[in-house]
Every structure is written in C-alpha cells, then in structure tokens.
Design a protein around this motif. Sequence first.
Motif, PDB file in Angstrom:
ATOM      1  N   LEU A 118       0.877  -1.311   0.140  1.00 45.50           N
ATOM      2  CA  LEU A 118      -0.014  -0.007   0.022  1.00 45.50           C
ATOM      3  C   LEU A 118       0.887   1.109  -0.053  1.00 45.50           C
ATOM      4  CD1 LEU A 118      -2.638   1.326   0.109  1.00 45.50           C
ATOM      5  CD2 LEU A 118      -2.620   1.152   2.601  1.00 45.50           C
ATOM      6  N   GLU A 119       0.330   1.965  -0.922  1.00 42.54           N
ATOM      7  CA  GLU A 119       1.312   3.383  -0.969  1.00 42.54           C
ATOM      8  C   GLU A 119       1.044   4.612  -0.070  1.00 42.54           C
ATOM      9  OE1 GLU A 119      -1.372   2.392  -2.845  1.00 42.54           O
ATOM     10  OE2 GLU A 119      -2.897   3.960  -3.773  1.00 42.54           O
ATOM     11  N   ASN A 120       1.166   4.211   1.219  1.00 43.31           N
ATOM     12  CA  ASN A 120       1.128   5.165   2.141  1.00 43.31           C
ATOM     13  C   ASN A 120       1.946   6.345   1.954  1.00 43.31           C
ATOM     14  OD1 ASN A 120      -0.107   3.499   3.995  1.00 43.31           O
ATOM     15  ND2 ASN A 120       1.716   2.410   4.315  1.00 43.31           N
ATOM     16  N   VAL A 147      -8.731  -3.435 -13.244  1.00 37.37           N
ATOM     17  CA  VAL A 147      -8.680  -2.031 -12.823  1.00 37.37           C
ATOM     18  C   VAL A 147      -7.250  -1.796 -13.294  1.00 37.37           C
ATOM     19  CG1 VAL A 147      -8.545  -0.176 -11.348  1.00 37.37           C
ATOM     20  CG2 VAL A 147     -10.774  -1.787 -11.651  1.00 37.37           C
ATOM     21  N   TYR A 148      -6.394  -2.705 -12.735  1.00 40.16           N
ATOM     22  CA  TYR A 148      -4.870  -2.464 -12.927  1.00 40.16           C
ATOM     23  C   TYR A 148      -4.496  -2.789 -14.377  1.00 40.16           C
ATOM     24  CZ  TYR A 148      -4.476  -2.609  -7.793  1.00 40.16           C
ATOM     25  OH  TYR A 148      -4.672  -2.123  -6.439  1.00 40.16           O
ATOM     26  N   LEU A 149      -4.908  -3.962 -14.953  1.00 40.72           N
ATOM     27  CA  LEU A 149      -4.089  -4.423 -16.134  1.00 40.72           C
ATOM     28  C   LEU A 149      -4.740  -3.578 -17.458  1.00 40.72           C
ATOM     29  CD1 LEU A 149      -3.570  -8.327 -16.239  1.00 40.72           C
ATOM     30  CD2 LEU A 149      -2.350  -6.631 -17.023  1.00 40.72           C
ATOM     31  N   VAL A 174       8.237   0.435  -7.759  1.00 45.19           N
ATOM     32  CA  VAL A 174       7.842   1.448  -8.799  1.00 45.19           C
ATOM     33  C   VAL A 174       6.315   1.792  -8.710  1.00 45.19           C
ATOM     34  CG1 VAL A 174       7.768   1.907 -11.322  1.00 45.19           C
ATOM     35  CG2 VAL A 174      10.006   1.033 -10.461  1.00 45.19           C
ATOM     36  N   HIS A 175       5.788   0.674  -8.603  1.00 46.09           N
ATOM     37  CA  HIS A 175       4.268   0.786  -8.466  1.00 46.09           C
ATOM     38  C   HIS A 175       3.810   1.811  -7.465  1.00 46.09           C
ATOM     39  CE1 HIS A 175       0.027  -0.591  -8.929  1.00 46.09           C
ATOM     40  NE2 HIS A 175      -0.277  -0.360  -7.930  1.00 46.09           N
ATOM     41  N   GLU A 176       4.198   1.273  -6.095  1.00 47.75           N
ATOM     42  CA  GLU A 176       4.026   2.051  -4.979  1.00 47.75           C
ATOM     43  C   GLU A 176       4.478   3.762  -5.070  1.00 47.75           C
ATOM     44  OE1 GLU A 176       1.428   0.581  -3.708  1.00 47.75           O
ATOM     45  OE2 GLU A 176       1.851  -1.234  -4.247  1.00 47.75           O
ATOM     46  N   ALA A 213       5.109   5.096  -7.844  1.00 52.34           N
ATOM     47  CA  ALA A 213       4.416   5.971  -8.719  1.00 52.34           C
ATOM     48  C   ALA A 213       3.189   6.654  -8.181  1.00 52.34           C
ATOM     49  CB  ALA A 213       4.111   5.156 -10.160  1.00 52.34           C
ATOM     50  N   HIS A 214       2.604   5.674  -7.163  1.00 51.35           N
ATOM     51  CA  HIS A 214       1.394   6.337  -6.803  1.00 51.35           C
ATOM     52  C   HIS A 214       1.560   7.492  -5.842  1.00 51.35           C
ATOM     53  CE1 HIS A 214      -1.775   3.486  -7.281  1.00 51.35           C
ATOM     54  NE2 HIS A 214      -1.032   2.350  -6.552  1.00 51.35           N
ATOM     55  N   GLN A 215       2.737   7.880  -5.495  1.00 48.34           N
ATOM     56  CA  GLN A 215       2.999   9.092  -4.910  1.00 48.34           C
ATOM     57  C   GLN A 215       2.682  10.533  -5.479  1.00 48.34           C
ATOM     58  OE1 GLN A 215       3.692   8.865  -1.641  1.00 48.34           O
ATOM     59  NE2 GLN A 215       4.022   6.649  -1.885  1.00 48.34           N
ATOM     60  N   ASN A 242      -5.362   6.157 -10.307  1.00 47.62           N
ATOM     61  CA  ASN A 242      -4.473   5.536  -9.206  1.00 47.62           C
ATOM     62  C   ASN A 242      -3.692   4.218  -9.907  1.00 47.62           C
ATOM     63  OD1 ASN A 242      -5.507   7.236  -7.758  1.00 47.62           O
ATOM     64  ND2 ASN A 242      -5.591   6.087  -5.898  1.00 47.62           N
ATOM     65  N   GLU A 243      -4.559   3.260 -10.083  1.00 50.39           N
ATOM     66  CA  GLU A 243      -3.969   1.852 -10.398  1.00 50.39           C
ATOM     67  C   GLU A 243      -3.552   1.702 -11.716  1.00 50.39           C
ATOM     68  OE1 GLU A 243      -3.198   0.473  -7.920  1.00 50.39           O
ATOM     69  OE2 GLU A 243      -4.561   1.197  -6.533  1.00 50.39           O
ATOM     70  N   GLY A 244      -4.200   2.251 -12.671  1.00 49.14           N
ATOM     71  CA  GLY A 244      -4.129   2.178 -14.128  1.00 49.14           C
ATOM     72  C   GLY A 244      -2.674   2.782 -14.359  1.00 49.14           C
ATOM     73  N   PHE A 245      -2.539   3.859 -13.553  1.00 47.43           N
ATOM     74  CA  PHE A 245      -1.128   4.762 -14.150  1.00 47.43           C
ATOM     75  C   PHE A 245       0.187   4.171 -13.212  1.00 47.43           C
ATOM     76  CE2 PHE A 245      -2.628   8.350 -16.718  1.00 47.43           C
ATOM     77  CZ  PHE A 245      -3.858   8.071 -16.731  1.00 47.43           C
ATOM     78  N   ALA A 246      -0.214   3.635 -12.121  1.00 42.67           N
ATOM     79  CA  ALA A 246       0.894   3.048 -11.231  1.00 42.67           C
ATOM     80  C   ALA A 246       1.310   1.939 -12.157  1.00 42.67           C
ATOM     81  CB  ALA A 246       0.478   2.776  -9.812  1.00 42.67           C
ATOM     82  N   THR A 247       0.507   1.044 -12.545  1.00 41.51           N
ATOM     83  CA  THR A 247       0.824  -0.109 -13.219  1.00 41.51           C
ATOM     84  C   THR A 247       1.493   0.237 -14.531  1.00 41.51           C
ATOM     85  OG1 THR A 247      -1.155  -1.271 -12.086  1.00 41.51           O
ATOM     86  CG2 THR A 247      -0.301  -2.524 -14.021  1.00 41.51           C
TER      87      THR A 247
HETATM   88 ZN    ZN Z   1      -1.734   0.280  -6.869  1.00 37.24          ZN
END
Ligand code: ZN
Length: 460
Positions: free
Chosen positions: A287-289, A385-387, A307-309, A311-313, A330-335
């Motif tokens: 989780l990207e706290n 949502v991610y993929l 990189v995923h977490e 990128a969530h920043q 969130n998830e599309g772009f971090a992935t």
């Molecule tokens: Zn994520």
Amino acid sequence: MLALVLSAVPAQAREAADAPTAGAAGLGDPYFPLDGNGGIDVLHYDVRDAYDFRSGRLSGRTTLTVRATQDLSRFNLDFLLQVSQVKVDGAKASFDRRNRHELRITPAVPVLAGSTVTVTVRYSGKPDDATYLGEGNWLADAREVVTINEPHMAPWWFPANDHPRDKASMDVRITVPKERKVISNGTLVGRVVKGQVATTHWRSVEPMAPYLAFFAAGSFEVRKDSADGRRSVVAVSKRLAPRLRRASMTMLRETPQLTAWLETQLGPYPFATTGGLVTSLNPGFALENQTRPVYPVLGPGSGRLLVHELAHQWFGNSVSVDRWRDIWLNEGFATFMEARWTESTGGPTADEWLSDSYDALADNTAFWQLRIADPGRDRIFDSAVYLRGAMAVQALRNRIGEDAFWTTLRTWVTSRAGGNGTVEDFRALAASVSGQDLAAFFDAWLVGTTRPARTAANGF
Ligand code: ZN
Ligand code: ARG
C-alpha cells in the motif's frame, strides 16, 4: 483542506439556510455514501495513540483543526472505536453514534461557516473488533502492528473526515513499549522515553488523504539514507528470517534511486521525504502510504512493485481520486509506470507488453466486462482495473504520440498537485493536449464491456 465548491442556492432556500444546519453524514461519494462528511474541512490532524500489543487495544486522543463550510448545528466524523469525550474549542460537546461509523458531534454553540475550531476526541477500543463495509483485516499480532487504511479504514485509529477529497497535514504520536520502534509518514520529529514506554512523533507537512496515513510499531531495522538532498527512511521487520530480511532491505534501499527515476518521467517528486516499510505480518499486497509505502517481503524481483507504489506518490497521493470510482487514475497509471520502468531498464517495451497482454486475454470475457471508469464499489481493486487500466494508458501513448502523452501526464500531476481529479477531467486534458477527439478511444478502453478492437484508433 477541501476545494471549495460553490453551488447556486435557490432564492427560497436562502432564508431557511440562515439557521445553522446539520452537516451531512457523508461527503457524497457514490460508492461509499458515509465516507467523509458534509460541512467540514479538516486542516490538520494531531493524533496521539497508545497501542497495547497484549490486548490489541488502542487508546488515544486526536485533535482536529476543522473549518466549517456551512453554519453547523452539528457535524459528523468517521470513527469506529468507542468515544469517551468530545470537546469543541475546549468546551464539552455532546455526541452520539447512530451508526457505528458515524460519530455525530453537537457543539455547545453552532460553528459558523468559515470559522475554524479545534475538535478533540478521546477514545479507546479494539480495532480488530471493528469492521466497516466488509473491511476487517486489522493487521497486528503480539509484537507488530501496521495500519493499512485504503480505501476507508483510517477510522480504526483516528477520527477522520475519511475521504480523499479532504486532505490535511498531520502530526502522529504513537506510544508503545520502549523496545518497539514506530514508523509513520513524513519526518521524524522526536522520540521521548518515559518509564517503560516511548512516544514517537512523526509529521507530514504536505496535505494527505486519511487513507494514506499509517503507523507501524514493532522491532524494525531502520536505515536512513539521503539522496539528492531528500531523506529516505526505510524499515524492515526484524522478525523475518535473516535471508528475507536482508533481501527486503537491499530492495527497499533502491527507493531513493527509483524515486529519482520516476522524477525523470513525471517531474518533481511531490513530497519532502521518501522511504518504505516491510512488515512481517504479510498483508498480501503493498500500500502506497504517503511518503512511505508498506510492503510484504521483498526480493530481487520486486523492482516493479516498488515502482508501482512510488508512482502512486504522484498518481493517487499528490493527485487523488475525486470519487473512489476514479480508481483508474491510481491503479492504471501506477501499473503503467511498471511497464515503463521495465522498458527503460532493457526489458520488453511497454508496447510489447500491451500487445502480449491483449493477446493473452483474448478469451477472457469476464476480464473485459469490467467498466474501468466505474468498476463498482466491490471491484475497485479488481485486477482488470490495474491491467486493462494500464493497457489503456499505453494505448493512449500510442494513439497521441510520445510528446502529447508525456505532456498530458506531467500537466496532470503538476496542475492538480495536492488536489483531486476525475476520469472525465483526465480525458478532457488528454484531448486538449493532443488536440484530438478521444471520446471513442476512451470509451473503448474505459467504458466498454468488451475487448477493444485492435485498431489504430484504439492505440494499436
Ligand atoms: Zn496500486
Ligand atoms: N493500492 C494498493 C496497491 O496498488 C492496493 C490496495 C488493495 N487494498 C485492498 N484492500 N485489497 O498496491
């Protein structure tokens, strides 16, 4: 803080609006109607919690600095533990719980629109006993605890206006036995030992959505690095077997370099500090706290997860969803940034990844059935949502070209830094930067319930 939304008030309603009214029990999220609250804007949280590992009890006192956005006779906070006292500007306020999630507070005198008050809540309870909308996996055992809030479990450990639309700065003080260490977001302010316990104080200066706040307490190996003038604090649970612990620490220490790499892609990192924590409690996901994600055990192959977490920043933490249905942002772009990182480090290109994933999922009708732009409240973390979300981002890159694509992403994260956005906002930005009509493209990738055709218009 909360962006001010001025809505037209019909003439007849104006007179009646003179009397202070109750703040709504929710902020208006279509998926989670009780998340957040109406009429308030939290400017700052001062959380002081003590955690007892043996009983699993958390007790504390949180003081919120709250600005009223309407004349309030009463207002709500989101909270799940038992409350013993509430004060507003130092005066006792009455409170009740009509529903376990809603702490309804009636101050002795109304709070007028635009004025700021302090609200102090005292409480105690066992988070492990408290569930909300099916979320109940408080992560703790007799020696370690780590809070994981997304999408709306901050009320396990502090009373909150729990919605990404209301961000606030935060001071977190956690008291635990002095043998344990405490890690949280932002910067370490200090640690005070008193008898058998120690209170550790962390501060987040940049506004943060409540779901991105966290603390962890346990036996941690902590390392502080400094890269490009930015501090990184990483921690690994000492309860992991030595081999796993070493592998996790080695990987975590890549954080400053990966943060710097992301800056070359997305522009300046939005926060003052970075870092991460590896827990032994095995959340099953990361989780990207804000400033300090939490991870399960890491190894040499975990670069993409970091990189995923990280990128969530940018995507999620600095620019947050306006409603949870915007989770693609969130998830599309971090992935997607994972695929971009693989491409940048000598692996297959993100376009090859798109093409291969598209082919591999040819017969998976269930996968293509999910509407990414509105997945439904029980599906916000669905793998599609991610993929499919990340495939849509790469397809956009193909469709509008390298320059327009990266300009769109950088404009998104800079123009909305510290704020929020909707899927529709992003679609409008991409169309305006590229000068193209992207309606059919975005509908195919984000709204349609079948696999987009392999056409140039769809970014192939
Ligand atoms: Zn994520
Ligand atoms: N945002 C997290 C990530 O991208 C996932 C959180 C999943 N949350 C959950 N309750 N399953 O890695």
